[in-house]
Design an enzyme around this catalytic site. Structure first.
Site, PDB file in Angstrom:
ATOM      1  N   GLY A  41      42.780  40.890  38.117  1.00 27.65           N
ATOM      2  CA  GLY A  41      42.355  40.438  39.313  1.00 27.65           C
ATOM      3  C   GLY A  41      42.489  38.920  39.069  1.00 27.65           C
ATOM      4  N   CYS A  42      42.736  38.353  40.323  1.00 30.20           N
ATOM      5  CA  CYS A  42      42.986  36.916  40.581  1.00 30.20           C
ATOM      6  C   CYS A  42      42.581  35.793  39.739  1.00 30.20           C
ATOM      7  CB  CYS A  42      43.194  36.597  42.045  1.00 30.20           C
ATOM      8  SG  CYS A  42      41.617  36.708  42.900  1.00 30.20           S
TER       9      CYS A  42
END
Lengths: 354, 354, 354, 354
Positions: C157-158
């Site tokens: 994920g970011c």
């Protein structure tokens, strides 16, 4: 008029209180000394507190949203602002008038006097002709005399307000050629309303400048209707609408061929005389142009000029806050005129800068 | 051309490496297969690492800034990009040419062939006429044939690039009346450079849209010079410049009277033929208009049309990234043409979206 | 590896090509020398040209969108990137693996090894355990050795990417107390995807800074899973997510108690050693902190420190472009590692500045 | 108090009228029923109309700027707001007090009671101790009793206002451990003032999020001074300052270890009791957090909580408009308290939304 407590205030209801026009009506009406909000209305959110969708009103406006019920409205209010979409107002407003309410409608439904023209541009059925003819077009500085005492106002569109206030004095004086009018209009995104679409998605708008509905915007017939009345001939305009990555503000940059060797100073003088006594239009001194931020959050329309001797062409620049002078602010200005109050009542807020 | 290792790459120096044009030249040249940056030069910051001012280049370009010294440049480089202000280039470029360097100048100093016209608009002394006449105006898609093999290019301005690419095909075909051209131009703030002023202060620009230098911008004579050449008569334009609250991007919305009943489809066809084989100009299909974000970070110029039968007027919309096609990208495109390389070399980056 | 023409390029398909992650994969893959896009896929828009929704790709990627059909994909491609929502990937990816494709999944569905934990935070059914265990967590700089040669990558994920790259060296060295970790995270709006909602409406985001899902974001278990592995004990974090009025960029500001009197210089040294040979992590020199714009459009993660002797606390600041290192860029980096190529292949673009 | 016409209004002068704090004082004072602006003062622009620099005030405030002359001020005004930079106020204010004026100072010069601490953080000479001790710290909701009847107020900083209003109730109740306080603060760019620098350049701020002065901001001693008084022990905080790409607004996200198993509901209740009767602090209901736009243009401070049972840690989020509650609005609130008026006089404007 003597005012002693809320008892004597005019009661106001707002339909469409969960849109940007509605919530801006609330901001100004909360500070209005002669009116009070007795009902905030939403077709989609009846029963919930208005602060659910607008927490900025916490402890300021403690009301649940009412549903749309003309009879109830007539009990609660004297005046109704309908900040409803086109196609909705045309059906709702006749019921409100029937119920004895004064109405100020912010949709486009009652602006175009020619029903077939309305239908061609709006793609909705036109309102009943008998209702349509009652509607007074509320461009306050131009048509204010007709607003006084009226019970039904059709509030102008945001683009038409900026355009018409910018063009009418020169057109009216016969200084510009009506066949040469070009309007390059730019608007902040709040003009598209609170509905969600790719058109209003942050990542699509931010760091972007885009045109839309070029020569096809539904405000075109509204502009042409007023210009034609002033010019005494059919006026047809070129009209470009463009989205600016900002929330509020409209600038209309307008072009027309001058019919004489008028200077910036001449124009400044002409416009100042034309708008004398109308505090919400401010004319910049020659050689200066207004910016949208200079009217942010306020009901002003600021105008500047560049008459170009090289081309014989005039450039007029007008700016408004689309949510205020282009919607809620002018609606309240019309209420003031309608009621015989000073037109600035409740509207004397300075622009918010920066 | 055979390329085997850095030994055979063309050596490039950049004067003005601490401005936005300079740093964008660096971004593209770092990915250019046939050129290498051998010197980054700054009059004000010589001796410090370029990453002091531009940390985004950390570990990408590890060089100290050099001072401005034509002889040193001639030792280090074959080609110099001068991303220097107007009034500086006019003095520096002759020395660079003298030293045997090829020069691509990004200032406005060598664009106007008539020295007195330059002085009237730029308020600087014009460059020496003998140098001026050597300069080839590098509007790549229009004047590329003259760029090939030249040693001295005057790179076009940002507004003129968007304007001229948008107007020339229709003007050249005789479809529009040259006496009726109006250009409503909008630019992101990077066009004002990295210098600090109230004009570029965030709080003054954000949530604001403003006009400046209406009919007085120094790019006007550059535009009129090219349009007059194409039209075969003196063309005088109305030109409005406006600041958009965004960093990059120019949109020019242009108006002119059509000389026939041309449709959007006709125009699309005309422009696609005109720009056939020129990959950096893209014509939108009829009924669609480009947005600045659709060319962000890239060398494209995208163009769309609205021919209006109601008014007989044509609206042309062209967009570029002012820092790329309006400055650094077109400069590299000119280098490519100059050197006989494919004009897209090192420039094939897609726009960054969103 | 010898590459001679497209024939030898690896064939790549992208599912979810109409989202921001998908379109960013396209931007980088178009410039990748060893891969080619053979199919762009969208469940919702099959059959229409990708340029309908993304005109910035005009004349760059001329393909119609394909529908989601694993067998067709297996004919057209060797590797599939699934830029699909959580809950969709969990069902689609097993079919792709079954069909013999290599998969790099950008959703959150295969990141959490504990299925019940996944279900608690994601509110979807967890994928089948046998598939889950095949997934290699692709935090390239930390877990790259396991990515090499794998056929199924779960892309991080970011927020976890920025957080973990910022915390792991200090945690791994035992310099910070794992019980004291607080992460104050800020993201641009593209992280919310291209779907429309009030959360991404321009007028709600612009000139606004807001928190959301405080301590409730689904990236928390992903972060804690990795930190716990490194620390060798259960790590529980405080995690605040906040929306910044910008399109791209994440900054994580992280706090932890230092276990010794380490200085900024010590930390700089520690981190530079830790990331030696990993070109996409850049450590700022002591006393400087990175800004999101310094990695805009690029695959870099930049990190800076402030060790405070007054409080004995360490502040770590890491920034990434959420769409690149936080999604598409790292996915391609993982493809490169998977295939045994240099990890920077096709990813060497400088940040776009300004 | 009876008010009949301007004759009875308190006369107010503003030093620093060309800065953002000064111009915001003007916006609110124009609508204040008990005060009138008799002199707008600028050291740098004396003699020119204030509308030269601020055209948004056209036809609203028609005054030329006065120079800085304490004796003249004493003739024209009863109260002076000094919106002057640190280092200037320390010299000017003693002269104004000497001349018999009441003073509300918006600089940081009189906030730190320990002169040597001031000098260490501000790098200016501290004001004379005898003047310093007269200054009442005007954090209205906390220290309002001391403001009443005082003649010299030191108005709090923007970050300290948001921080202290957010922390004091929990700290005062002994619910959080003072040794664990971390403040992650974010501000819009207007906080940096109207001066020009690369720090406020649009192209450097837009689409960027950056940290600055980490643990080094001069507001730290001001925060620690107040927290230490409340806690009854020396409190030392971790304090991160970050710039958000917006004009107005501060959010402080604050972390501390809870000393008991308090819930969001407990905190809501505690804070609502603490701020009962103070209309400018609004506590969000449990599970909701405020956004900066919800106080834009207004004097509110909105606060929300997330007590996390997983970590035993409390997250407090407070927002203000830095130009209003963080500067001009609180200054007027202090004037109201000082004069014995209702503290909301002239300040009852709703936030501007959107």
């Amino acid at each position: 008029m003597t005012v002693s407590g809320n008892a004597s205030k005019v009661k106001v209801a707002i339909v469409g209180s969960t849109g940007y026009g509605g919530v801006e009506l609330i901001r100004f009406l909360l500070g209005h000394p002669l009116a009070e909000i007795t009902s905030v209305i939403s077709a989609s959110s009846a029963g919930v507190p208005i602060t659910d969708g607008f927490p900025h009103l916490s402890e300021i406006l403690v009301q649940d949203l009412d549903g749309v019920d003309p009879e109830e409205m007539a009990k609660k209010a004297d005046i109704v602002f309908t900040a409803t979409p086109s196609g909705v107002s045309s059906k709702l407003v006749p019921q409100l008038l029937e119920a004895g309410l004064k109405v100020i409608d912010l949709s486009g439904d009652f602006r175009i006097k020619d029903g077939s023209l309305y239908e061609a541009w709006y793609k909705h059925d036109a309102p009943d002709a008998s209702v349509l003819e009652q509607a007074v077009y509320g461009l306050s500085e131009i048509n204010g005399d007709n607003v006084v005492g009226s019970g039904f106002i059709s509030n102008p569109g945001c683009y038409p307000t900026a355009t018409l206030l910018g063009l009418i004095p020169a057109l009216s004086a016969g200084w510009i050629d009506p066949a040469t009018i070009i309007i390059d209009a730019k608007s902040g995104v709040s003009g598209a309303g609170r509905g969600t679409s790719l058109m209003t998605h942050y990542a699509e708008i931010n760091e972007n400048f885009k045109a839309y509905k070029v020569n096809k915007h539904q405000h075109i017939p509204e502009i042409e209707q007023s210009l034609s009345q002033i010019a005494g001939e059919q006026v047809t305009v070129t009209f470009t609408t463009q989205l600016v990555p900002m929330t509020r503000g409209i600038m209309c940059t307008m072009y027309a061929q001058l019919k004489g060797a008028y200077t910036d100073e001449d124009l400044t003088e002409l416009y100042r005389q034309y708008y004398e006594g109308r505090p919400f239009v401010r004319i910049r001194e020659a050689g200066k142009w207004p910016a949208t931020k200079e009217v942010f959050g306020s009901n002003y329309c600021d105008i500047g000029f560049a008459a170009d001797p090289r081309t014989g062409r005039l450039t007029i620049i007008s700016v408004i806050d689309n949510v205020v002078k282009g919607a809620a602010g002018q609606a309240i200005q019309n209420m003031n005129l309608m009621m015989g109050w000073d037109e600035t009542t409740g509207l004397k807020l300075s622009p918010v800068y920066p």
